[in-house]
Write an enzyme that holds these catalytic residues in place. Structure first.
Site, PDB file in Angstrom:
ATOM      1  N   ASP A  37      28.776  19.444  11.286  1.00 35.23           N
ATOM      2  CA  ASP A  37      28.731  20.587  12.196  1.00 35.23           C
ATOM      3  C   ASP A  37      30.051  20.779  12.934  1.00 35.23           C
ATOM      4  O   ASP A  37      30.151  21.623  13.821  1.00 35.23           O
ATOM      5  CB  ASP A  37      27.585  20.423  13.213  1.00 35.23           C
ATOM      6  N   GLY A  38      31.053  19.999  12.581  1.00 29.93           N
ATOM      7  CA  GLY A  38      32.367  20.186  13.181  1.00 29.93           C
ATOM      8  C   GLY A  38      32.611  19.350  14.416  1.00 29.93           C
ATOM      9  O   GLY A  38      33.722  19.337  14.944  1.00 29.93           O
ATOM     10  N   GLU A  39      31.600  18.649  14.904  1.00 32.97           N
ATOM     11  CA  GLU A  39      31.844  17.769  16.044  1.00 32.97           C
ATOM     12  C   GLU A  39      32.695  16.581  15.599  1.00 32.97           C
ATOM     13  O   GLU A  39      32.601  16.124  14.464  1.00 32.97           O
ATOM     14  CB  GLU A  39      30.525  17.282  16.649  1.00 32.97           C
ATOM     15  N   ARG A  95      52.828  29.971  25.401  1.00 31.05           N
ATOM     16  CA  ARG A  95      53.225  31.365  25.655  1.00 31.05           C
ATOM     17  C   ARG A  95      52.317  32.060  26.647  1.00 31.05           C
ATOM     18  O   ARG A  95      52.667  33.065  27.233  1.00 31.05           O
ATOM     19  CB  ARG A  95      53.248  32.139  24.320  1.00 31.05           C
ATOM     20  N   GLN A  96      51.122  31.511  26.841  1.00 27.98           N
ATOM     21  CA  GLN A  96      50.206  32.122  27.826  1.00 27.98           C
ATOM     22  C   GLN A  96      50.459  31.514  29.201  1.00 27.98           C
ATOM     23  O   GLN A  96      49.549  31.010  29.844  1.00 27.98           O
ATOM     24  CB  GLN A  96      48.754  31.926  27.388  1.00 27.98           C
ATOM     25  N   ASP A 168      65.962  36.774  20.003  1.00 24.13           N
ATOM     26  CA  ASP A 168      65.515  37.594  21.120  1.00 24.13           C
ATOM     27  C   ASP A 168      66.070  37.010  22.423  1.00 24.13           C
ATOM     28  O   ASP A 168      66.701  35.943  22.413  1.00 24.13           O
ATOM     29  CB  ASP A 168      63.978  37.718  21.176  1.00 24.13           C
ATOM     30  N   LYS A 191      65.124  42.656  21.172  1.00 23.66           N
ATOM     31  CA  LYS A 191      63.988  43.301  20.538  1.00 23.66           C
ATOM     32  C   LYS A 191      63.003  43.750  21.608  1.00 23.66           C
ATOM     33  O   LYS A 191      63.089  43.360  22.766  1.00 23.66           O
ATOM     34  CB  LYS A 191      63.277  42.335  19.601  1.00 23.66           C
ATOM     35  N   ASP A 217      65.765  29.225  17.406  1.00 20.16           N
ATOM     36  CA  ASP A 217      64.588  29.604  18.198  1.00 20.16           C
ATOM     37  C   ASP A 217      63.778  28.348  18.453  1.00 20.16           C
ATOM     38  O   ASP A 217      64.040  27.301  17.867  1.00 20.16           O
ATOM     39  CB  ASP A 217      63.748  30.645  17.436  1.00 20.16           C
ATOM     40  N   THR A 222      55.003  33.007  12.427  1.00 23.15           N
ATOM     41  CA  THR A 222      54.731  33.840  11.248  1.00 23.15           C
ATOM     42  C   THR A 222      56.018  34.248  10.543  1.00 23.15           C
ATOM     43  O   THR A 222      55.976  34.894   9.506  1.00 23.15           O
ATOM     44  CB  THR A 222      53.999  35.136  11.642  1.00 23.15           C
TER      45      THR A 222
END
Lengths: 304, 304, 304, 304, 304, 304
Positions: A37-39, A95-96, A168, A191, A217, A222
């Site tokens: 179940d991903g646990e 970045r947040q 950038d 940019k 950078d 991506t």
């Protein structure tokens, strides 16, 4: 607090081994079981009184890496560790660091908070996206850099008449640092980021004509930023001879397709996240020696 | 604190709509963007002074669901919510309420701690695996149950001469509750769990011969527990007419293959996690009315 | 939580009065006594159940302003306020959002932590030096801007053929925002800050020749940055007709002497700190309407 | 935790040097830069694994001293200190240990809270104004006294037929302690404090006629209390031969003018705050040996 | 937060009823079960959104009263209360506001900390032994006094030629307050407390000869302090006509035997702890009206 | 952190001595004074830099034991201990790990919270009633068991043809563990608990006829559970030869009267609470060796 322990979950295993060997020890045993179940369920050995460093990059799959790190930290503290440090070579959500618009979350702060809630008493990161990252933690944050390591890899293979290019504004300081170290000129692509996935280049500040390009950078995600910057500098007369220097090589989404289409000489990244893609133009340098040196210092073994 | 808001990320959207409609409102707008590197970014509207309920089951993909919930809670509190409640219909990691052996993490407590760190001021759960879950939170936990809802679905279709069967000791109390409600007998399969994935049945306590079987448990995960219990009761003479009642229908791993091989009349589950598998013998009942009633009570709208 | 209260210590009194009037109320009574040894003792009225906004810029004398704010927050919470928000028009120490070198403190985080320790449950700031400021707080931070207010003051008096100039990279985004609003070009002065007090200019990116100059920055402190930028743009052919737009007008150290020597048309600042210097070329705009609007929103009085 | 470090900002530098020498070490390097806007920036060396004692009296300028201490504590913890203790020879705001009237702040508690928020894990104070100070901290508080040190200075120079006088009820216990140590009688002046700055004496309890006077108190602030007490005892027939013993010598406001007018033989104070005033009748004794002994004990170096 | 609730465990039931009636409501239902092993289990009704006041004096049996209060606070917060206030008419351990000698606990702070840990968001106390009590809490503390209530009881029955006597220095301020209200003289007995249970009187400051005596103190515990003071004032010629005014009437240990032997006219106490002893000379006044007034104010129902 | 200290209040003194001797040290001095009003005042020696283990069972009188432990923890931390561990051989309130019905408190969590608030940095418990106890603490919990010790006492005196009986479902796992160790069969009595004090037995699962009975449970409280189970198994044909094995021997309420009436061969308990009752059939085994081993391990003295 005598025992120095280096431990890792799944994504950090290779780095942890390198770090441990750099410190003259073996990585401490650790297994992470994943249920259907991903646990996840980590299991570590006894750590009573130890100074433990949990190596866990939070690269893709990001959520799973974050939860695994939380569980590892808890397992270590409940196993008696005297101090638990989170070694996060690639720190997700950096970045947040502010809410871009009302209603968003402060992802970087959330990650900082939950790492502390799970038991991190100190944090060690490599070239985080935001310099303010340490101010989001209550606990001390130690920041190290992969740039000298990457420069070593680049220095011997530098095309004549090169220019360092920041794709950038955010990379401008890094570009100046690299340019200064290599004694070559610097240019900046300005940019406008119009959404999370697409960018729109505008202009080049600085002279790139007839020059080989060294794009710098903090990360390759991506590849869109690099692609755009490359097209812009080529349009301004740069030679189709592009190298890239970046600490974090994520290569997600269409990154390989994008980058395959560019006139790349090489892309040099550190292994702050495991690099599983396979291209002749990718060079990966180990961050382990830098981390080992920092941990040695933090553990106090090399006080002078 | 006047405004009642129900909000959801991706996995909880359907439930949240049901809950909101049950409360006579529309779900508050919320979008969760996922970037190519797996990072998430929620965006909610202004919530100044509101009493906000974030509906977010933490079923598979578990890690992603947990991180999304953390970010949603943070977004809500920073958007001005007066109070933020986490509505977690399926609460992951509830089985990790103790360390099975030294060196493990206390997963349930870790999840509790990070939800609080991210801003949860109250929690609402449905049939958690451990009754001690509320004691792992500092903040109040409200526990509701789907069992009456599921019983309604079963009651009209009960085979004559049925027996309620608990597939293991942990389900014995639930079986007694169901048996008492349906006025039929109860039996218990005693098993020894030998690892996280395999179980070994031992014996049946109670009479199952020539009876149709109503297996009850809090969840259907890989189906292994149900498969074993079915084989055991069949070996003890039960009729090949098996129904299953369980709150959480995860159906992970080889669940469908396992269950397809059993003489199942039906499997009744609630939608505490989105049920995306498609089988004629699966009946899904909405938990939304139960949650709506609880939220109405917690919000204070129905104080008498 | 019905009562809306606006209160201020000594430095924020004028602003608080403006804010309160903008909200249609009178500022709540508050006196701050200062003893001969420098200790402060605030006294506020009863605030039982109130939603209190403590207006307190932390401009020079910075330390005294910070301690006064701490005491005010404590006085409000112990007087029964239901919620206490710190309204800090100028937020000191925002430049210390990272340790510039090992051994320094994280001043911004320290201020954030002690404000929370003293009872701040929400923070409202104007144009903070670092966008990551909100990520240093556990409590929600609301950021508002004085730029539109300042632009209104500038727009009617703009010289023909002007250019917006950012005196350093940090102000580049602000310059772009202003340039876009005024529909005129933008240039950036790239400097190298060599110490806390002296700067060294390098070059101008963008065309300034024969243009009047509108320098924009978040604050005017010692004026050194503006002086340098002015000299650089003049050397690049700009007209000796310089306006300055900045949110925070501190004018400390040799600021007036420096600025008196420049060909200034005007310097437009907000009153986020009390402006006590007296020059014909300084225009001060009130931030009170912007704060009143934000407080009205946060208090929930204008929910639509 | 092997390394013992003593460090100080600006006000505590002399004391820290004395303390360090008493411990057989040098004070750790520390510089505090003050910017033109009043912001402070400390810088300390690496403190990994060290047991650090930050010496910082919070005498006038009080606010600046408090903020400097906060920043120093933060700098030490982020530089890797294993434990950070705040050594505050003079603890400001100790008189605000309760709200004298509704609407005031609890200044003592605020200072305690923010010191902890900034990283103080233990506190060491000298003769605090309130004995309940330690109860305002979560962390352990160690209280030491300068009285024996001051008595040593007084003992050899005691006028025959002296009397120990407490200038108010709050000093009565101290007077009894001193009287007992010197084997001479004790008297108490009972006053009514009518405001923060003026006092009104009433009567003398005990016999002072024809006696030399040794006034004792925890601190000399504006001298008003001493002046009043002196006038009262003189009016009751005391000899115009007055000595003063007080731990903290602040001498703020009109203190010197007031005291110059009194028949003072001497005023003996400790250097818990730097004494910068210059009068022949002031004797200053170093508190460093007392602090060094306490730190040695707390560091564990002298465990028997 | 609309609902005002007054609730009590066992010791506070009578007071809570009085308080509730004073507020025009009925006390909320609450039962506390005690098991044979001494564990307690409270049960309260739903409190969703309510403003709850838990009335619980911590008089003897002290430990049981403290634990019961902790459980009640937790029950209220987990039952949905919007705010939980601990109303502690008699606050135990207030004398342990400092460590009398090394190695002791800070009992007052411990009680403050655990009340907050169990959910107290505000505290209301009556005449606590230490004025610094509020500084030991993070949450706001409201202090009210029973003295005017007790004075009303005494005023009409005051012997002519009375004197107010403080039995020790700690009660001197209270004595001055009472003397001022009654317009009669004040005297102080100075004692030396030699252990927790025995006291040794020394002298009387002030004139008591041929006067009736009104002894005032914050509490009557074992009566030893009153007994000693009485014997001292009688030895100094006071009339054998002694009244006592004290907020808290504990009457523990040999209190009754001691007091029976004294020439007592009356002992007036409030019911901050239930007074279960029976003597003709004990008058008990209800603290309920004072608490009701304070709660009404804190609840915000009487804002003007 | 070099010094290992074992310390106890009143109830834990004997165990602490045993533990200390097992570790080759003497228990650290500690006195707990009880005042006539029931307040407690512990006094410990200096503990600077020590690793302190406070031994304090929380058996009856439970409330007093809990408060004493809180004060002891605080005394240790304020006396300079580097780490304070609460050793709670019998952990009260463990049955309140969930709210049995709305309106109750979560007693187990309350005790956990207040122990942490008072300074417990680690907890060591013996056979707690709930396995989820560790998940209620933020700090690490180490759980040890007395069962092997008790089995040693039972093994040599086992009647032929015995059966291990769990008196209720909660003890079933323990019974299986014991049966497996002794290689004899297991039976379970299924009861319905109808209130806190009375139980109602229903049936026996497993064969008990003609067998001697070894009842196993975590604790003997009022003996009601054992009495019922005994009557049920006798009714099912068991031999009147009953032994009991339980970690915690509280023997409260009518326990002795109940048990005297049963055909008991022996009742074997550990001394996790002081056993003060005197019966020939009670055997008490010391838990000290088990605790000493665990403390030795936690202190790190025996790291291999």
């Amino acid at each position: 607090m005598s025992g120095l322990r280096v431990i890792a979950g799944r994504a950090g295993a290779t780095t942890a081994t390198g770090v441990a060997h750099g410190l003259g020890i073996e990585p401490a045993p650790c297994a992470v079981e994943e249920f259907p179940d991903g646990e996840l369920r980590p299991r570590v050995g006894s750590m009573i009184g130890d100074d433990v460093y949990v190596v866990a990059p939070t690269g893709p799959p990001t959520s799973s890496a974050v939860v695994e790190l939380l569980l590892l930290l808890d397992a270590c503290r409940r196993s008696g560790a005297a101090r638990v440090s989170a070694v996060v070579p690639y720190f997700a959500y950096a970045r947040q660091d502010r809410r871009g618009s009302a209603g968003e979350a402060l992802g970087a702060r959330v990650i900082a908070d939950v790492l502390e809630a799970a038991g991190a008493q100190r944090v060690l990161v490599v070239d985080p996206h935001t310099t303010a990252l340490e101010a989001m933690f209550s606990v001390p944050v130690e920041t190290v850099t992969a740039v000298p390591t990457l420069l070593d890899a680049v220095a011997g293979d530098l095309a004549t008449q090169s220019v360092v290019v920041a794709p950038d504004l955010g990379a401008a300081k890094l570009a100046q640092r690299v340019g200064s170290r290599l004694s070559i000129g610097v240019a900046v692509v300005r940019k406008t980021r119009t959404s999370g996935r697409t960018v729109e280049a505008t202009e080049v500040v600085g002279d790139v004509a007839d020059r080989a390009v060294l794009l710098v950078d903090d990360m390759v995600s991506t590849g869109a930023t690099l692609e755009t910057a490359t097209r812009v500098v080529l349009a301004h007369g740069a030679r189709p001879d592009v190298s890239v220097l970046a600490t974090h090589g994520l290569f997600v989404g269409d990154a390989l397709a994008r980058l395959d289409a560019l006139p790349l000489r090489r892309v040099v990244v550190a292994d702050t996240v495991p690099v599983t893609v396979d291209r002749s133009w990718i060079s990966v340098r180990s961050i382990a020696p830098v981390l080992a040196e920092a941990i040695s210092r933090l553990h106090g073994a090399v006080r002078t």
